[in-house]
Design an enzyme around this catalytic site. Structure first.
Site, mmCIF file in Angstrom:
data_model
loop_
_atom_site.group_PDB
_atom_site.id
_atom_site.type_symbol
_atom_site.label_atom_id
_atom_site.label_comp_id
_atom_site.label_asym_id
_atom_site.label_seq_id
_atom_site.Cartn_x
_atom_site.Cartn_y
_atom_site.Cartn_z
ATOM 1 C CE1 TYR A 168 -3.296 2.643 9.371
ATOM 2 C CE2 TYR A 168 -3.262 4.478 7.822
ATOM 3 C CZ TYR A 168 -3.085 3.984 9.104
ATOM 4 O OH TYR A 168 -2.707 4.823 10.100
ATOM 5 C CD GLU A 222 -2.005 -1.410 2.987
ATOM 6 O OE1 GLU A 222 -2.042 -0.424 3.747
ATOM 7 O OE2 GLU A 222 -2.219 -2.581 3.357
ATOM 8 C CB CYS A 270 21.084 45.078 -18.485
ATOM 9 S SG CYS A 270 21.281 43.803 -17.234
ATOM 10 C CE LYS A 307 9.953 7.930 6.108
ATOM 11 N NZ LYS A 307 8.871 8.809 6.579
ATOM 12 C CE LYS A 357 4.979 5.339 7.076
ATOM 13 N NZ LYS A 357 4.812 6.722 7.474
ATOM 14 C CB CYS A 417 17.928 45.823 -14.202
ATOM 15 S SG CYS A 417 19.124 46.496 -15.363
ATOM 16 C CB CYS A 443 21.436 46.082 -12.526
ATOM 17 S SG CYS A 443 21.558 44.558 -13.469
ATOM 18 C CB CYS A 480 24.216 46.498 -16.612
ATOM 19 S SG CYS A 480 22.605 47.110 -16.064
ATOM 20 C CG ASP A 499 3.331 12.898 4.659
ATOM 21 O OD1 ASP A 499 3.268 12.626 5.881
ATOM 22 O OD2 ASP A 499 4.116 13.732 4.194
HETATM 23 S S1 IVH Z 1 -0.345 0.478 8.933
HETATM 24 C C1 IVH Z 1 0.621 -1.553 12.753
HETATM 25 N N1 IVH Z 1 -0.675 1.455 6.521
HETATM 26 O O1 IVH Z 1 2.213 5.452 9.032
HETATM 27 C C2 IVH Z 1 0.575 -0.840 11.474
HETATM 28 N N2 IVH Z 1 0.094 2.914 8.222
HETATM 29 O O2 IVH Z 1 4.491 4.688 11.265
HETATM 30 C C3 IVH Z 1 -0.120 0.413 11.586
HETATM 31 N N3 IVH Z 1 0.415 5.221 7.508
HETATM 32 O O3 IVH Z 1 0.887 5.975 12.160
HETATM 33 C C4 IVH Z 1 -0.028 1.296 10.452
HETATM 34 N N4 IVH Z 1 -0.226 4.918 5.423
HETATM 35 O O4 IVH Z 1 -0.359 6.943 10.278
HETATM 36 C C5 IVH Z 1 -0.297 1.716 7.784
HETATM 37 N N5 IVH Z 1 -1.077 2.184 4.355
HETATM 38 C C6 IVH Z 1 -0.698 2.442 5.617
HETATM 39 C C7 IVH Z 1 -0.307 3.719 6.051
HETATM 40 C C8 IVH Z 1 0.095 3.921 7.363
HETATM 41 C C9 IVH Z 1 0.198 5.800 6.322
HETATM 42 C C10 IVH Z 1 0.944 5.904 8.704
HETATM 43 C C11 IVH Z 1 0.119 5.685 9.929
HETATM 44 C C12 IVH Z 1 1.037 5.242 11.014
HETATM 45 C C13 IVH Z 1 2.377 5.460 10.421
HETATM 46 C C14 IVH Z 1 3.284 4.315 10.793
#
Ligand code: IVH
Length: 695
Positions: free
Chosen positions: A236, A118, A457, A326, A120, A451, A434, A437, A122
């Site tokens: 998730y 999946e 220039c 990451k 991650k 300028c 400037c 020039c 933000d």
């Molecule tokens: S699973 C035990 N899945 O990442 C697993 N976390 O450091 C629990 N996050 O606090 C998290 N996307 O806020 C999971 N697809 C995803 C995620 C996700 C973002 C964040 C979540 C969590 C942090 C983990």
């Protein structure tokens, strides 16, 4: 309403709520409304009126109740029944491989394992608690053991169902208690809208990134604020689930259930077999990162089978069955070494920060534009400051904030180094002359500086020459920045007309210029003599005259002579030209130097076929076009200008008013919407044929 029986009222209320929920999800989740906004508003007003007459029948899950809560005076702490854990992180494929090895070792198996992969997201981690199908509580993750009750704000998020469908409605039994976890976020486009709204209202405070905006919104005590911000949520995982119904054996099956209950599971989620596939997934996701309308900071790899998860268990704060891979951060901190001032083609002086090089958003960044002095003041920036640099997607790097002593959690500060920032750091001042020039710098309007040297220039001259040679202008291949720099510094080029007087002999005196490259360059220069009026106009670099305006002028007037003779009134007849652009055009053509350069260019053989002025330019009068996806045969600006020249309007979104959608590869929701509304869709080749027929 008066004559309705209670039973009729209840039935209509239920019907209205179902309809509204349905249209809500078409609109917010699929971006594909089935009915016009006005009809939706009518349904909602009818529901509000009916509920006002029968307040005893208002249910907590009614769509009218999303913003029903009064502002809170403080946040209440809530205890998570199951702790909300975090994820262990890795930064390389090798480390990810080690994770897989550990998993296999613990499970004492070398059989290929299925993983749920999946993005991650933000955003902000949130827990949602449903009892008997009703959303009763939303809470932040907090420290993982307890968080804050944010039910009032969570209820305003359209992706979050206030109630879950019953078994009769969706064919799935519902546990009496169900906790769903996920990430609340603001899309990139939603973030842009929130900041644009704030600027329009004159709010000094704009958010630095979508995550901060989402966090700031969820931290509001008044749900009215959250209701104006387009927050979204991907789920998730689940937390506490009562054991009164059979529960699936894998995460991907849980996702299927969550989807049927109306939650948003990320569409990029995939169940893959074996570890190679996980690596492929991560690479593909990274490649797609800039295209996604939400920010991600990596991929999450989870063992899919819940029994195996159980067997693997957890460390103190992180499960052993999951790992975050990451991606390069889109924000990093670095130091501003210096601020230099760059002179643009039209003399505008722009401050540029020279940075201690930093790896951000996948590239090493050592410069960031600061736009203007007002931006420097807004940031409170000084030379020597530690700053946050952001490069998200493909956009140019920018400084989003200065790290002051108070947020020293981000940097290791020497003890006792307090106040160093203001006493030792150097303020940034616009130079009086400037840098290229030495002509006096003049203020132009409220925030810009310029300028006053114009053609004397060298910086302005180099920029004008560079612009003249670019692809969308005269398209002289091989005559780039470095070469122009040399030619200007050696007095071989003074203005753009000099390009056509360059000799092979002259070119051969330049550094790294061989016989072959000199010939190639001369051929490219010769080729550029055959052009179009629009390109020629654009190449001249008249202030505020971009590609689209140049094309509009060429199409409207048909010849350079006609443009040069036009007065302000005539200019204002051209679509898209307002008084400011008209004034720049008139000033340009009133300048004797400019007239001479144009005459020399034409004498050197620069030519074009005259446009048929105004002819057929109303073939698409009043029609609304939408461009979506990537165009490969022309730039988007050109497509837009050509449509406008034919009288069409070009809109950014598809609605019932749209007449035609031009869809290139990668077209997404706009194309879906057009198809849904039965609007004509053509591809780029059909579009080109249409233009050629009409122009
Ligand atoms: S699973 C035990 N899945 O990442 C697993 N976390 O450091 C629990 N996050 O606090 C998290 N996307 O806020 C999971 N697809 C995803 C995620 C996700 C973002 C964040 C979540 C969590 C942090 C983990």
């Amino acid at each position: 309403m008066g004559g309705m029986s209670e039973q009729d009222v209840v039935r209509e209320l239920q019907h209205l709520r179902r309809q509204i929920n349905h249209h809500n999800s078409r609109y917010h989740q699929y971006d594909a409304p089935e009915i016009p906004d006005a009809d939706y508003d009518r349904l909602l007003s009818r529901l509000e009126a009916l509920e006002a007459q029968h307040p005893e029948l208002i249910s907590a899950d009614s769509p009218t109740q999303r913003v029903g809560d009064k502002p809170l005076s403080t946040f209440v702490q809530v205890q998570h029944e199951l702790p909300m854990m975090s994820l262990a992180k890795v930064f390389s494929e090798q480390e990810l491989l080690d994770f897989e090895k550990r998993v296999q070792k613990r499970l004492d198996s070398d059989a290929a394992i299925h993983y749920s992969c999946e993005p991650k997201i933000d955003g902000i981690a949130v827990s949602l608690l449903y009892e008997n199908g009703l959303l009763i509580r939303g809470a932040t993750r907090g420290d993982g053991l307890s968080g804050e009750d944010i039910t009032h704000n969570v209820r305003t998020v359209r992706d979050i169902p206030l109630s879950l469908p019953t078994q009769e409605e969706c064919g799935l039994a519902l546990p009496s208690r169900l906790e769903v976890r996920g990430e609340i976020y603001l899309s990139r486009s939603g973030f842009a809208r929130v900041n644009a709204d704030a600027r329009k209202k004159g709010d000094a405070k704009v958010f630095v990134n979508p995550r901060n905006a989402a966090a700031g919104t969820l931290r509001q005590l008044d749900p009215q604020v959250a209701a104006t911000r387009p927050l979204r949520m991907f789920v998730y995982s689940t937390g506490i689930v009562s054991d009164d119904i059979p529960w699936p054996g894998s995460l991907s099956e849980i996702f299927l259930n969550l989807r049927r209950w109306g939650f948003q599971v990320n569409p990029e989620q995939a169940r893959v077999r074996g570890f190679r596939a996980c690596l492929d997934y991560c690479q593909a996701l990274l490649a797609k990162r800039a295209e996604l309308d939400y920010e991600i900071d990596g991929a999450v790899i989870k063992v899919d089978d819940l029994r195996l998860q159980q067997e693997l268990g957890s460390n103190a704060r992180t499960p052993r069955w999951a790992m975050a891979y990451k991606f390069p951060a889109e924000e990093m901190s670095t130091v501003v070494r210096d601020v230099e001032f760059q002179v643009g083609r039209t003399g505008t002086i722009t401050p540029v920060a020279r940075l201690e090089p930093v790896f951000v958003g996948g590239v090493t960044v050592s410069n960031a534009t600061l736009h203007n002095m007002a931006e420097i003041a807004r940031l409170g920036l000084h030379i020597g400051d530690r700053v946050i640099v952001r490069r998200a997607g493909d956009v140019i790097p920018k400084i989003v904030s200065v790290i002051t002593q108070t947020d020293n959690s981000l940097i290791d500060e020497e003890p006792g180094a307090k106040d160093s920032r203001n006493s030792e750091l150097q303020a940034i001042k616009m130079p009086a002359n400037c840098p290229a020039c030495h002509s006096p710098v003049e203020k132009d309007g409220d925030i810009l500086y310029r300028c006053s040297g114009d053609l004397i220039c060298p910086a302005q001259r180099k920029e004008s020459l560079r612009h003249f040679c670019t692809r969308s202008a005269m398209d002289i291949e091989g005559l780039g920045e470095k070469l122009i720099e040399q030619l200007v510094d050696q007095n071989m080029l003074h203005d753009v007309a000099d390009i056509y007087a360059l000799s092979k002999q002259q070119l051969l005196t330049l550094e790294r210029m061989g016989d072959k490259s000199a010939d190639n360059l001369l051929t490219a220069i010769e080729k550029s003599k055959t052009t179009t009026l629009a390109r020629f106009l654009y190449a001249l670099g008249i202030r505020e005259v971009g590609e689209a305006t140049a094309l509009a002028l060429a199409t409207h007037f048909g010849s350079l002579e006609a443009i040069m003779q036009a007065d302000e009134a005539a200019m204002l007849q051209v679509s898209d030209i307002g008084p400011v652009v008209a004034a720049h055009l008139l000033a340009f053509f009133a300048n004797a130097d400019n007239l001479q350069v144009m005459a020399r260019l034409r004498a050197a053989g620069v030519h074009w076929t005259e446009h048929q002025a105004m002819q057929q330019s109303s073939a698409l009068q009043g029609q609304v076009y939408v461009l979506t996806g990537t165009l490969q045969l022309m730039t988007r600006d050109e497509a837009k200008a050509r449509l406008q020249a034919l009288g069409a309007k070009v809109s950014g979104s598809v609605s019932t008013k749209t007449d035609c959608v031009v869809a290139g590869p990668g077209a997404g929701s706009k194309l879906d919407k057009a198809e849904e509304l039965g609007i004509k869709v053509i591809d780029e080749e059909q579009f080109l044929r249409l233009l050629q027929e009409l122009e």
